[in-house]
Design a protein around this motif. Sequence first.
Motif, PDB file in Angstrom:
ATOM      1  N   PRO A  79       1.303  -1.402   0.374  1.00 58.59           N
ATOM      2  CA  PRO A  79      -0.064  -0.130   0.002  1.00 58.59           C
ATOM      3  C   PRO A  79       1.150   1.569   0.110  1.00 58.59           C
ATOM      4  O   PRO A  79       0.188   2.785  -0.502  1.00 58.59           O
ATOM      5  CB  PRO A  79      -0.975  -0.308   1.476  1.00 58.59           C
ATOM      6  N   SER A  80       2.412   1.356   0.152  1.00 63.11           N
ATOM      7  CA  SER A  80       2.826   2.838   0.534  1.00 63.11           C
ATOM      8  C   SER A  80       3.664   2.791  -0.872  1.00 63.11           C
ATOM      9  O   SER A  80       3.910   4.191  -0.933  1.00 63.11           O
ATOM     10  CB  SER A  80       3.856   2.274   1.493  1.00 63.11           C
ATOM     11  N   THR A  81       3.902   1.966  -1.690  1.00 57.06           N
ATOM     12  CA  THR A  81       4.257   2.229  -2.827  1.00 57.06           C
ATOM     13  C   THR A  81       3.180   1.532  -4.688  1.00 57.06           C
ATOM     14  O   THR A  81       3.721   2.767  -5.747  1.00 57.06           O
ATOM     15  CB  THR A  81       5.807   1.080  -2.984  1.00 57.06           C
ATOM     16  N   GLY A  82       2.396   1.104  -4.359  1.00 56.48           N
ATOM     17  CA  GLY A  82       1.298   0.538  -4.981  1.00 56.48           C
ATOM     18  C   GLY A  82       2.220  -0.520  -5.910  1.00 56.48           C
ATOM     19  O   GLY A  82       1.101  -1.292  -7.169  1.00 56.48           O
ATOM     20  N   GLN A  83       2.958  -1.099  -5.471  1.00 51.71           N
ATOM     21  CA  GLN A  83       3.411  -2.205  -6.547  1.00 51.71           C
ATOM     22  C   GLN A  83       2.923  -3.379  -6.022  1.00 51.71           C
ATOM     23  O   GLN A  83       1.951  -3.997  -4.754  1.00 51.71           O
ATOM     24  CB  GLN A  83       5.133  -3.004  -5.552  1.00 51.71           C
ATOM     25  N   VAL A  84       2.799  -4.245  -6.809  1.00 47.04           N
ATOM     26  CA  VAL A  84       1.872  -5.400  -6.714  1.00 47.04           C
ATOM     27  C   VAL A  84       2.641  -7.150  -7.490  1.00 47.04           C
ATOM     28  O   VAL A  84       3.444  -6.327  -8.310  1.00 47.04           O
ATOM     29  CB  VAL A  84       0.662  -5.260  -8.417  1.00 47.04           C
TER      30      VAL A  84
END
Length: 74
Positions: A31-36
């Motif tokens: 959630p802090s970077t949006g990385q998936v």
Amino acid sequence: MNTNYVSNASAATVISFYNGSVLSHSVRTDPSTGQVWSITDHGTVRSYDSLQDFYNDGRNREIYEGLTKKYYNP
């Protein structure tokens, strides 16, 4: 996982895609970077900068974008 359901993607660390009541796929998120991160059918982990990047990979948009999303923070 239902007890750890959160209301939106911004707090989620897992997004699950459901076709009706059937789980189709889940991705891990930061959630802090949006990385998936997503695991392919062959067991390979794929990394994306965002959920949109995940959708833009191959047929992911066609397969997953229209499904019901449930957001979790286990």
